[in-house]
Design a protein around this motif. Structure first.
Motif, short mmCIF file in Angstrom:
data_model
loop_
_atom_site.label_atom_id
_atom_site.label_comp_id
_atom_site.label_asym_id
_atom_site.label_seq_id
_atom_site.Cartn_x
_atom_site.Cartn_y
_atom_site.Cartn_z
N ASP A 47 22.68 -41.72 5.78
CA ASP A 47 23.11 -42.23 4.48
C ASP A 47 22.98 -41.13 3.44
O ASP A 47 21.91 -40.82 2.98
CB ASP A 47 22.26 -43.44 4.09
CG ASP A 47 22.82 -44.16 2.88
OD1 ASP A 47 23.45 -43.49 2.03
OD2 ASP A 47 22.63 -45.38 2.78
N ARG A 48 24.11 -40.55 3.08
CA ARG A 48 24.07 -39.41 2.17
C ARG A 48 23.59 -39.81 0.77
O ARG A 48 22.97 -39.03 0.08
CB ARG A 48 25.46 -38.76 2.06
CG ARG A 48 25.98 -38.26 3.41
CD ARG A 48 26.53 -36.85 3.35
NE ARG A 48 26.87 -36.39 4.69
CZ ARG A 48 26.03 -35.77 5.49
NH1 ARG A 48 24.79 -35.54 5.10
NH2 ARG A 48 26.40 -35.38 6.70
N LEU A 54 14.94 -39.12 1.40
CA LEU A 54 14.51 -39.46 2.76
C LEU A 54 14.45 -38.25 3.68
O LEU A 54 14.40 -38.40 4.89
CB LEU A 54 15.46 -40.50 3.37
CG LEU A 54 15.63 -41.83 2.63
CD1 LEU A 54 16.55 -42.76 3.42
CD2 LEU A 54 14.29 -42.52 2.42
N ARG A 55 14.46 -37.04 3.14
CA ARG A 55 14.63 -35.86 4.01
C ARG A 55 13.59 -35.79 5.12
O ARG A 55 13.86 -35.36 6.21
CB ARG A 55 14.63 -34.57 3.19
CG ARG A 55 13.26 -34.18 2.60
CD ARG A 55 13.32 -32.81 1.92
NE ARG A 55 12.31 -32.68 0.89
CZ ARG A 55 11.16 -32.02 1.05
NH1 ARG A 55 10.90 -31.41 2.18
NH2 ARG A 55 10.29 -31.96 0.08
N ARG A 59 13.13 -42.19 12.13
CA ARG A 59 14.15 -43.23 12.36
C ARG A 59 13.67 -44.59 11.86
O ARG A 59 14.45 -45.39 11.35
CB ARG A 59 14.48 -43.33 13.85
CG ARG A 59 15.19 -42.11 14.39
CD ARG A 59 15.60 -42.33 15.84
NE ARG A 59 16.73 -43.22 15.97
CZ ARG A 59 16.71 -44.39 16.58
NH1 ARG A 59 15.60 -44.85 17.11
NH2 ARG A 59 17.79 -45.12 16.67
N PHE A 60 12.38 -44.85 12.03
CA PHE A 60 11.82 -46.14 11.62
C PHE A 60 12.07 -46.38 10.13
O PHE A 60 12.62 -47.41 9.73
CB PHE A 60 10.32 -46.14 11.93
CG PHE A 60 9.60 -47.42 11.57
CD1 PHE A 60 9.64 -48.50 12.43
CD2 PHE A 60 8.88 -47.53 10.39
CE1 PHE A 60 8.98 -49.68 12.12
CE2 PHE A 60 8.22 -48.71 10.07
CZ PHE A 60 8.27 -49.79 10.93
N SER A 61 11.68 -45.41 9.32
CA SER A 61 11.86 -45.55 7.87
C SER A 61 13.34 -45.55 7.49
O SER A 61 13.75 -46.24 6.56
CB SER A 61 11.13 -44.43 7.12
OG SER A 61 9.75 -44.63 7.15
N LEU B 24 10.03 -28.27 7.09
CA LEU B 24 9.96 -29.16 5.93
C LEU B 24 11.19 -30.06 5.82
O LEU B 24 11.39 -30.73 4.82
CB LEU B 24 9.79 -28.35 4.63
CG LEU B 24 8.65 -27.32 4.62
CD1 LEU B 24 8.60 -26.60 3.28
CD2 LEU B 24 7.31 -28.00 4.90
N SER B 25 12.01 -30.06 6.88
CA SER B 25 13.21 -30.91 6.93
C SER B 25 14.07 -30.77 5.68
O SER B 25 14.43 -31.75 5.04
CB SER B 25 12.82 -32.39 7.10
OG SER B 25 11.89 -32.55 8.13
#
Lengths: 334, 93, 389
Positions: A47-48, A54-55, A59-61, B24-25
């Motif tokens: 979801d951009r 959310l970086r 997957r859960f969150s 750090l994604s």
């Protein structure tokens, strides 16, 4: 209280429109080999619009945030009322894949070299934290767990908050993930279906399971909105009468499903075969039931039982049984 | 072996940029587009307190360096360049 | 009857490094016991001191968290005069934890990685240790039951949730509170976050270096006052208010100005119909991390003014995570009941960034109201108002 909006991510995709389509299309086998799992695709939770916040998420969150944001949008939750909005996340096993990732760290590195980011995302309320951040919800926020239907207590709590006027809205949902270790555990503890199909109307003493995952959220308030039905007081009072039909959360999770039979004497439905086996099945049943009551959709015969005929369903009971024979029933009606 | 200290520093910076992005994604950030003097926190890369402790771990795992005093850390962690210089000066050869 | 007196506390149970019961806890407070030391429960290369609870036997087949919880539940039920079975009344169970919600058995996981098989024993131990399910089954409670996993505010939130359930009429009695064991996964996790002190923790102190982890269980029996009186129990303590607010700020850092906590405390006071000036003391979260104590200290000072008596009990118990809110609700109730609160252990020097000094000696209390606060990971803020009749 009334449902104002719904958001859902599941094996078939994301959103109420996808759910409606799936309810009409009928059962499909999950992709992949044995053991088959009803997994959520990465595509569905990319979801951009919310990705900057959310970086770091797992997957859960991401599943939880996607469904929660959709429910808020579907229900028209606008900015400025976040202080009077509560949030309740129900989960059976939490972000366990991240817990195991952290254990991988502990095995691979010295104890002073484990990742704080991984650790902080392995905490059960990480998803709720992200949802409150993305939607700027400042009201009470809870994450609740038990292995079967924590969603029921979540909904009970939402009902009490609205009755006490603690909040004007509650965003309440269920999320569960099926990572590789849990796939293994499911194989050890449940009777797995070889063909990858849950049979909710078999009422078997050793019902077969096909693990699933996903998230579903409901925006609830004391006012009716968006044409969705209400949820009647389901705390045990006034539930003697029966609804037009029942949705059975029979997904192989509790093993012995013979007791479901007494709820299938009249018209009955079950969508467990669509979502897969998971602790939050009751919440997914509620979403399917609400869409059916709202749109008068006739579900595909794969999902119905007995003398189920097309026609108006104005009330539906969503029913989940516990291992100790306890009945959890949520009534949706106009 | 790099010929000069400057080349060594450039190599550290390059490795560091890659590690920052992956560890750090930093979604959508190309390590090649990070400037040598890119500020890490607040402005610049926009990192936060959780990233700071993650960089502590990154330094331990990759260079065996321990940063215990976060007040000292503030200077070291100012930019890609200050961090790379700290690594160069402190790593055991 | 005043609305706030509708939910009574009819039983208290506590186990922590201070002791294995409420009387032992009080004795520990009086003596200023700080029973922390090197970790003995699991091997570790880290040297951060921790507060272990000693003397609670953990049977095989359940998690230590469950054993700690059950110990405190039995004490609380005994005080409430309820015996060990609750199947004759409508009883709910609402308990907070962090550790018992996770399958973080590193030995079993190692075996799984080597052999592809997770030992069934380990899986079953996990499945038998969901606190609310397991306690509910143990006491045969037939009302709603759920485990609250709101990180460090879990115990406080569980009590607040129990109050809502009672007011909604879902049940007449709720076993509420929290429990957590000292476990090597959060021990290493918190260390990696850089928030654990190599010394004994010093809440609100100028030179504080972080928290010490602890373990234990704090349980309250919540009951509709009317239901208690019908059992010929005359309740003297009540939960009169609960507030919860999300920071919506950051996963691990509290909102620096503490405004989320301020909102939660004000909500709790409003629910209890109590003015800030009537609060006799606050059992603060006070973990002794730089960020928590600064944000919390400033929020409390804004609400209560500079003269409020504030203490942190983390210097006696360490930070017991999911148990902390339960333990501190018990301590708050004890302060009101006994008429004194302990010194805020570990404090020496005033921090110029925090507008008050916590209490530095055993202090007499005469007021009717006290507040317990919790701030959690994920940005949850929770507050309870406890009332003495």
């Amino acid at each position: 209280m009334y449902i104002n909006g719904i958001g859902i991510v599941f094996n078939r995709g994301r959103g109420v429109a996808v759910l409606r389509q799936a309810l009409s299309e009928g059962w499909r086998p999950p992709e992949g080999g044995y053991p088959r799992v009803y997994r959520v695709s990465d595509e569905a939770i990319r979801d951009r619009s919310i990705s900057k916040d959310l970086r770091r998420t797992d997957r859960f969150s991401r599943m939880a945030a996607a469904a929660a944001v959709d429910a808020a949008v579907d229900g028209g939750l606008s900015r400025g009322i976040q202080g009077s909005t509560g949030l309740i996340v129900a989960t059976g096993f939490g972000p366990h894949a991240t817990t195991f990732k952290f254990l991988d760290d502990m095995l691979a590195y010295r104890q002073s070299e484990v990742s704080p980011t991984t650790f902080s995302h392995s905490v059960h309320n990480a998803a709720a934290s992200y949802i409150s951040l993305v939607l700027q919800i400042h009201g009470p926020t809870l994450t609740l767990t038990r292995f079967n239907s924590a969603f029921y207590e979540a909904l009970l709590t939402a009902q009490s908050w609205l009755a006490e006027k603690k909040v004007s809205y509650v965003l309440v949902g269920a999320v569960d993930e099926c990572g590789p270790v849990f796939e293994h555990i499911a194989g050890r503890k449940l009777t797995m279906s070889g063909e990858g199909r849950i049979k909710p109307f078999a009422f078997s003493p050793s019902a077969e399971a096909v693990p699933g995952e996903g998230a579903v959220f409901f925006l609830l308030s004391a006012e009716q909105a968006a044409g969705y039905p209400g949820i009647a007081d389901f705390s045990g009072n006034g539930m003697e009468t029966s609804a037009d039909s029942n949705v059975l959360a029979a997904d192989g999770f509790i093993g012995d499903e013979t007791a479901y039979k007494r709820f299938a004497a009249g018209p009955a439905m079950s969508f467990a075969a669509l979502f897969g086996t998971m602790p939050g099945q009751l919440a997914f049943s509620l979403a399917a039931g609400a869409v059916i009551v709202k749109t008068r959709l006739v579900p595909h015969p794969d999902f119905t039982h007995g003398e189920y005929e097309s026609g108006c369903r104005r009330s539906v009971d969503c029913i989940a049984l516990g291992c100790r024979g306890d009945v959890r029933r949520i009534r949706i009606s106009f | 072996m790099p010929d000069t200290k400057e080349q060594e520093l450039a190599q550290i910076r390059e490795k560091l940029k890659g590690l920052l992005v992956s560890h750090l994604s930093l979604e959508g950030v190309d390590p090649k587009n990070i400037k040598d003097d890119e500020v890490l926190f607040g402005e610049g890369l926009g990192l936060d307190s959780l990233d700071a402790v993650e960089i502590v771990v990154l330094l331990q795992r990759n260079w065996g360096l321990e940063v215990r005093d976060m007040n000292q850390g503030k200077k070291i962690f100012y930019s890609v360049d200050t961090l790379a210089r700290y690594i160069q000066e402190n790593v055991k050869k | 009857m005043k609305r706030s007196l509708s939910i009574a506390i009819t039983g208290l149970g506590a186990v922590s490094a201070l002791g294995n019961s409420v009387p032992e806890t009080l004795e520990g407070f009086r003596r200023g016991s700080r029973n922390a030391g090197r970790v003995t429960l699991f091997p570790t290369s880290l040297v951060y001191p921790a507060f272990e609870a000693r003397g609670v036997h953990c049977p095989a087949g359940v998690m230590r968290t469950f054993a700690l919880c059950l110990h405190a539940v039995e004490e609380a039920l005994h005080e409430a005069g309820l015996g060990k079975r609750l199947d004759s009344c409508r009883a709910g169970v609402c308990l907070g934890t962090t550790v018992a919600s996770q399958l973080n058995d590193i030995g079993a996981y190692t075996l799984y990685k080597k052999t592809g098989d997770m030992p069934l024993f380990s899986i079953d131990r996990y499945l038998k240790s969901n606190l609310a399910e397991a306690i509910s089954e143990y006491v045969r409670a037939n009302g709603p039951r759920v485990t609250v996993v709101n990180a460090c505010s879990s115990g406080t939130d569980a009590i607040g949730l129990g109050c809502s359930w009672l007011r909604a009429g879902y049940c007449d009695i709720v076993i509420a509170g929290g429990a957590d064991e000292l476990n090597q996964v959060p021990y290493c996790g918190f260390a990696s976050l850089g928030v654990v002190s190599p010394e004994f923790c010093a809440p609100f102190d100028r030179d504080r270096k972080g928290l010490n982890l602890g373990e234990g269980a704090g349980i309250v029996i919540l009951e509709k006052s009317e239901h208690a009186r019908n059992r010929n129990i005359h309740p003297g303590l009540f939960v009169s208010g609960y507030g919860e607010a999300a920071d919506a700020y950051h996963l691990t850092a509290p909102r620096p100005d503490g405004s989320g906590l301020e909102f939660a405390v004000k909500q709790a006071l409003a629910e209890a119909q109590v003015d800030a000036g009537e609060v006799s003391f606050v059992n603060a979260h006070g973990t002794a991390t730089r960020d928590n104590d600064r944000a919390e200290g400033n929020a409390l000072a804004r609400i209560l003014g500079r003269s409020a008596r504030i203490l942190s009990t983390k210097g006696y118990t360490g930070h017991a995570l999911g148990a902390a809110g339960g333990l501190e609700a018990v301590f708050t109730a004890l302060g009101l009941r006994e008429g004194w609160i302990p010194a805020s252990a570990g404090f020496r020097n005033k921090d110029p960034e925090i507008p008050f000094e916590p209490v530095t000696s055993v202090t007499s209390i005469s007021g009717r109201y006290a507040v317990s606060t919790s701030l959690a990971f994920g940005g949850n803020n929770a507050a309870l108002v406890v009332e003495r009749e």
